[in-house]
Scaffold this active site. Structure first.
Site, PDB file in Angstrom:
ATOM      1  N   ASP A   1      17.506 -58.866  33.273  1.00 51.97           N
ATOM      2  CA  ASP A   1      18.144 -57.540  33.325  1.00 51.97           C
ATOM      3  C   ASP A   1      17.058 -57.311  34.119  1.00 51.97           C
ATOM      4  O   ASP A   1      15.073 -57.100  34.710  1.00 51.97           O
ATOM      5  CB  ASP A   1      18.086 -57.243  31.834  1.00 51.97           C
ATOM      6  CG  ASP A   1      17.243 -57.472  30.527  1.00 51.97           C
ATOM      7  OD1 ASP A   1      16.534 -58.243  31.415  1.00 51.97           O
ATOM      8  OD2 ASP A   1      16.873 -56.717  30.314  1.00 51.97           O
TER       9      ASP A   1
ATOM     10  N   HIS B   1       1.606 -64.382   5.894  1.00 50.03           N
ATOM     11  CA  HIS B   1       2.286 -62.627   4.620  1.00 50.03           C
ATOM     12  C   HIS B   1       2.976 -61.859   5.679  1.00 50.03           C
ATOM     13  O   HIS B   1       3.964 -61.086   5.170  1.00 50.03           O
ATOM     14  CB  HIS B   1       1.030 -62.299   4.250  1.00 50.03           C
ATOM     15  CG  HIS B   1       1.421 -60.461   3.548  1.00 50.03           C
ATOM     16  ND1 HIS B   1       1.168 -60.969   2.168  1.00 50.03           N
ATOM     17  CD2 HIS B   1       1.441 -59.555   3.909  1.00 50.03           C
ATOM     18  CE1 HIS B   1       1.700 -59.171   2.076  1.00 50.03           C
ATOM     19  NE2 HIS B   1       1.732 -58.387   3.018  1.00 50.03           N
TER      20      HIS B   1
ATOM     21  N   CYS C   1      -0.508 -64.050  -0.797  1.00 55.38           N
ATOM     22  CA  CYS C   1      -0.269 -63.077  -1.817  1.00 55.38           C
ATOM     23  C   CYS C   1      -0.827 -64.251  -3.303  1.00 55.38           C
ATOM     24  O   CYS C   1      -1.555 -63.790  -3.988  1.00 55.38           O
ATOM     25  CB  CYS C   1       0.638 -62.889  -1.902  1.00 55.38           C
ATOM     26  SG  CYS C   1      -0.233 -60.852  -0.718  1.00 55.38           S
TER      27      CYS C   1
ATOM     28  N   GLY D   1      14.976 -52.258  25.960  1.00 52.27           N
ATOM     29  CA  GLY D   1      14.849 -50.982  26.544  1.00 52.27           C
ATOM     30  C   GLY D   1      13.702 -50.329  25.427  1.00 52.27           C
ATOM     31  O   GLY D   1      13.847 -49.287  25.996  1.00 52.27           O
TER      32      GLY D   1
ATOM     33  N   ASP E   1      13.316 -59.094  16.568  1.00 52.99           N
ATOM     34  CA  ASP E   1      12.338 -60.091  17.020  1.00 52.99           C
ATOM     35  C   ASP E   1      11.096 -58.225  17.281  1.00 52.99           C
ATOM     36  O   ASP E   1      11.429 -57.789  17.422  1.00 52.99           O
ATOM     37  CB  ASP E   1      12.175 -60.467  17.683  1.00 52.99           C
ATOM     38  CG  ASP E   1      12.075 -60.104  19.027  1.00 52.99           C
ATOM     39  OD1 ASP E   1      10.930 -60.087  20.218  1.00 52.99           O
ATOM     40  OD2 ASP E   1      12.388 -59.570  19.797  1.00 52.99           O
TER      41      ASP E   1
ATOM     42  N   ASP F   1      14.565 -65.365  25.190  1.00 52.29           N
ATOM     43  CA  ASP F   1      14.445 -63.653  26.292  1.00 52.29           C
ATOM     44  C   ASP F   1      14.050 -64.573  28.054  1.00 52.29           C
ATOM     45  O   ASP F   1      13.805 -65.684  28.151  1.00 52.29           O
ATOM     46  CB  ASP F   1      13.368 -63.420  25.698  1.00 52.29           C
ATOM     47  CG  ASP F   1      13.324 -61.940  27.144  1.00 52.29           C
ATOM     48  OD1 ASP F   1      14.877 -61.381  26.599  1.00 52.29           O
ATOM     49  OD2 ASP F   1      12.229 -60.848  26.775  1.00 52.29           O
ATOM     50  N   SER F   2      15.124 -63.888  28.826  1.00 54.22           N
ATOM     51  CA  SER F   2      15.006 -64.108  29.604  1.00 54.22           C
ATOM     52  C   SER F   2      13.880 -63.945  30.840  1.00 54.22           C
ATOM     53  O   SER F   2      13.152 -64.464  31.312  1.00 54.22           O
ATOM     54  CB  SER F   2      15.889 -63.445  30.480  1.00 54.22           C
ATOM     55  OG  SER F   2      15.812 -61.541  30.568  1.00 54.22           O
ATOM     56  N   GLY F   3      12.628 -63.154  30.356  1.00 55.02           N
ATOM     57  CA  GLY F   3      11.474 -63.048  31.026  1.00 55.02           C
ATOM     58  C   GLY F   3      11.598 -61.772  31.648  1.00 55.02           C
ATOM     59  O   GLY F   3      10.835 -61.365  31.917  1.00 55.02           O
ATOM     60  N   GLY F   4      12.869 -61.202  31.859  1.00 56.65           N
ATOM     61  CA  GLY F   4      13.586 -60.110  32.121  1.00 56.65           C
ATOM     62  C   GLY F   4      11.023 -58.654  31.981  1.00 56.65           C
ATOM     63  O   GLY F   4      11.292 -58.467  32.664  1.00 56.65           O
ATOM     64  N   PHE F   5      11.581 -58.747  30.630  1.00 54.77           N
ATOM     65  CA  PHE F   5      10.424 -57.667  29.917  1.00 54.77           C
ATOM     66  C   PHE F   5       8.729 -57.611  30.830  1.00 54.77           C
ATOM     67  O   PHE F   5       8.676 -56.789  31.237  1.00 54.77           O
ATOM     68  CB  PHE F   5       9.986 -57.247  28.844  1.00 54.77           C
ATOM     69  CG  PHE F   5       9.801 -56.607  27.706  1.00 54.77           C
ATOM     70  CD1 PHE F   5       9.978 -55.397  27.703  1.00 54.77           C
ATOM     71  CD2 PHE F   5       8.845 -56.790  27.382  1.00 54.77           C
ATOM     72  CE1 PHE F   5       9.012 -54.364  27.441  1.00 54.77           C
ATOM     73  CE2 PHE F   5       7.818 -56.017  27.000  1.00 54.77           C
ATOM     74  CZ  PHE F   5       7.644 -54.681  26.466  1.00 54.77           C
TER      75      PHE F   5
ATOM     76  N   GLN G   1      20.764 -51.914  28.921  1.00 56.20           N
ATOM     77  CA  GLN G   1      19.906 -51.069  29.049  1.00 56.20           C
ATOM     78  C   GLN G   1      20.388 -49.642  29.025  1.00 56.20           C
ATOM     79  O   GLN G   1      21.783 -49.769  28.838  1.00 56.20           O
ATOM     80  CB  GLN G   1      18.979 -51.859  30.405  1.00 56.20           C
ATOM     81  CG  GLN G   1      18.146 -53.138  30.893  1.00 56.20           C
ATOM     82  CD  GLN G   1      17.027 -52.556  29.797  1.00 56.20           C
ATOM     83  OE1 GLN G   1      16.920 -51.713  29.061  1.00 56.20           O
ATOM     84  NE2 GLN G   1      16.391 -53.941  29.163  1.00 56.20           N
TER      85      GLN G   1
ATOM     86  N   CYS H   1       4.394 -64.194  -1.192  1.00 57.92           N
ATOM     87  CA  CYS H   1       4.169 -64.641  -0.557  1.00 57.92           C
ATOM     88  C   CYS H   1       3.182 -66.195  -0.822  1.00 57.92           C
ATOM     89  O   CYS H   1       1.676 -65.905  -1.965  1.00 57.92           O
ATOM     90  CB  CYS H   1       3.849 -64.632   1.405  1.00 57.92           C
ATOM     91  SG  CYS H   1       2.145 -63.374   1.556  1.00 57.92           S
TER      92      CYS H   1
ATOM     93  N   CYS I   1       4.077 -58.962  -3.195  1.00 62.98           N
ATOM     94  CA  CYS I   1       4.107 -60.000  -2.352  1.00 62.98           C
ATOM     95  C   CYS I   1       4.121 -61.408  -3.119  1.00 62.98           C
ATOM     96  O   CYS I   1       3.411 -61.677  -4.401  1.00 62.98           O
ATOM     97  CB  CYS I   1       3.448 -59.961  -1.737  1.00 62.98           C
ATOM     98  SG  CYS I   1       3.843 -61.239  -0.200  1.00 62.98           S
TER      99      CYS I   1
END
Lengths: 382, 382
Positions: free
Chosen positions: B146, B342, B316, B223, B273, B92-96, B195, B313, B311
């Protein structure tokens, strides 16, 4: 071999290679036990420990009594199942922890009253109660409740505590035998704990008296590496090497660092445990064959080398010092995991080298070389 | 397939199964990306992620710029080598993050000035600078800078920010093309970020304008899941499903929880994500097919069952709720690891089930059944 038999395979001077059998597998000695105080070796998965070849794990009766309680562990099938470690486990009685609560405990002949460090609740440990707790936990090897004294205790105080520990040993044995017959479950071995501070006469009396009580499957040596000078510790180990039955394993409690393991093995010690590798792993110090390394050191910012170029652990096989430094600077959990894994591997690998050296009669020269290199450089911050 | 090609394999309504090719392997979509903000997915080893079948990892340009610095990552061979993850990575660009620093940043047409949350130092991000940072990090897929706005922003503010983001997109592309030619290293793909808040007209304009700038290899949707009502998010996704090129992957940033993944996939989203599985894993909440489970709940003290009987995993398969509860009550690091593992497995497995359902035309009924069971019971504390 039958459970808890100890076979001596090779020796060089007092150093020896052996194999200690338990209901959950054999332990090649000298061996380092990773510490899993609360039924988990901090920051490591039992699968990691299996992959590292960890031969045995130590857990703690005092801590597990307080959290989650031995009733919970028993209800969940015992320690092995609870923590998903199918190898050998040893539990400490908690004597060391209880006697560390200086202002929170009161000793009598009956036992020791103390306050939980978790919630301040009043508790009372007797030799019998501590056997019950460790029966419920179900480790392969368990320890008697002993009266632990400060490192600087006088000979008088040391003798007083040692003699009380011996009386508690007899009560422990009675409780152990009674519960064994009552339950008929998994076999366990009870070890006496030899105390006596740095006082040779007291240590000698304690060893002889304990050995006279029963045909123990092994002996624990307590009260060392608690502040005394190294030569004092080595003198006690030399003494006990002569005093304890040669054909039984000796477990040096709470020791230690790489140099302690080598010096202990040289004096006939077979089992060691210490929180150092995982504690250092969480605080950012790595063992290396050239001394300790402080991973937060700014000089490592761009260092593409592994922690230790000689190391074969999965941390060193993959990650640079620069990445590990980044993880610690950013307080990332993976850093604690990777350094703990490396440090435990380091001590396991050291013991493996020691066994090989003893078996080939090269222990003396190997250990001199190893220690010279280890002390050649240390980048740990003071 | 060539790098960054996207093959559509099956569809049901707007939901689709595809495969997105990258220089570090293909990603079967819809896919969940585990979040490794600081070049580590918290509490997990890259080997764990490989074993879990994690298809792609997200890291963060803002955080890595501050610590350890993109120069360090580049010097150590780029993100893949630095963190020892040889699968696909998206940054991610880091804008958020920058726009989340409400009182610490100032926006201009040139870029955004802000103060580091780590040390308070003044920094300036421009679209070009953010491309440089992500070039140095070397992820497979990178994002434009952004202008991120609060969820409750008016249409006027949303349009202003969206139009600025579009102007920044053009500058990002120029910088991207220039550095590509200059370096000639590993291929990367740049995604525009759409956006526009919850304002349909702004979102539509943004999607059309971005698509007109270049033949992007994919589109990010920013967003959303920032406080708006779920139906508002779904309406935007429905709109963008129509507006964005069908033959390119759509990445819904920072989303989400299981229900969001299902509703997003139903609306043609391909990549997701979210920090939830690892954050919840560290705070003691587990996803289960019957809702969330608070592992600290006292009712689990003696519970021998796994987190989720359905599950597969490794948590579990091995550990009881009672043991996991004990780890959390005692603040043991292994607890964070096992629950994170998990929870990540849970979302990966959910996406695998979704792909299977879409491929067989059963997505609609499968998702209804899944959501009904998931909402049937929740033991998480409020």
């Amino acid at each position: 071999m039958a459970d808890f038999e100890f076979a001596l395979c090779a020796s060089e001077g007092s150093a020896r290679v052996g194999r200690f059998e338990t209901p959950h597998g054999g332990v090649d000695t000298p061996a380092f036990l990773a510490v899993g105080t609360l039924a988990t070796v901090k920051a490591l998965d039992p699968r990691d420990l299996r992959a590292l070849g960890a031969p045995m794990i130590l857990a703690n009766g005092y801590h597990l009594h307080l959290r989650p309680g031995e009733d919970v562990v028993r209800a969940l099938g015992g320690l092995h199942r609870f923590m998903q470690w199918d190898g050998p486990i040893l539990t400490d009685s908690g004597g060391f922890q209880v006697f560390s609560l200086e202002r929170l405990r009161r000793v009598s002949e009956e036992g020791v009253e103390f306050q939980s460090h978790v919630d301040g609740s009043r508790r009372f440990f007797t030799p019998e109660r501590v056997i019950d707790i460790q029966r419920a936990l179900g480790a392969d090897v368990i320890m008697q409740l002993d009266h632990v004294i400060p490192g600087e205790a006088t000979a008088h105080d040391a003798r007083d505590a040692s003699e009380r520990s011996l009386r508690w040993l007899e009560r422990s044995l009675q409780a152990f035998v009674a519960t064994d017959e009552a339950r008929g479950e998994q076999p366990q071995a009870l070890f006496p704990v030899i105390q006596g501070g740095v006082h040779a006469a007291v240590r000698l009396e304690a060893a002889q008296a304990a050995a006279a009580v029963a045909d123990w499957r092994g002996f624990a040596i307590g009260g060392l590496s608690v502040g005394e000078a190294k030569p004092e510790m080595y003198a006690v180990l030399d003494l006990l090497d002569q005093a304890l039955p040669r054909e039984r394993p000796r477990y040096l409690m709470g020791v230690g660092f790489p140099e302690d393991l080598i010096e202990g093995a040289a004096r006939g010690v077979d089992l060691f445990d210490c929180v150092a590798p995982t504690r250092m792993g969480r605080t950012g110090t790595a063992f290396t064959t050239e001394g300790k390394l402080n991973i937060r050191n700014a000089a490592l910012r761009l260092d593409a080398e592994p922690l230790d170029a000689r190391c074969e652990c999965s941390t060193c096989a993959r990650f640079s010092r620069a990445y590990l430094r980044h993880l610690f600077v950013a307080d990332e959990l993976l850093g604690y995991h990777l350094l703990s894994l490396h440090n435990v591997h380091f001590l396991l690998s050291l013991m493996g080298e020691a066994r090989t050296a003893i078996s080939s009669g090269a222990f003396r020269t190997w250990s001199q070389d190893w220690l010279a290199r280890y002390h050649s450089r240390s980048t740990a911050t003071p």
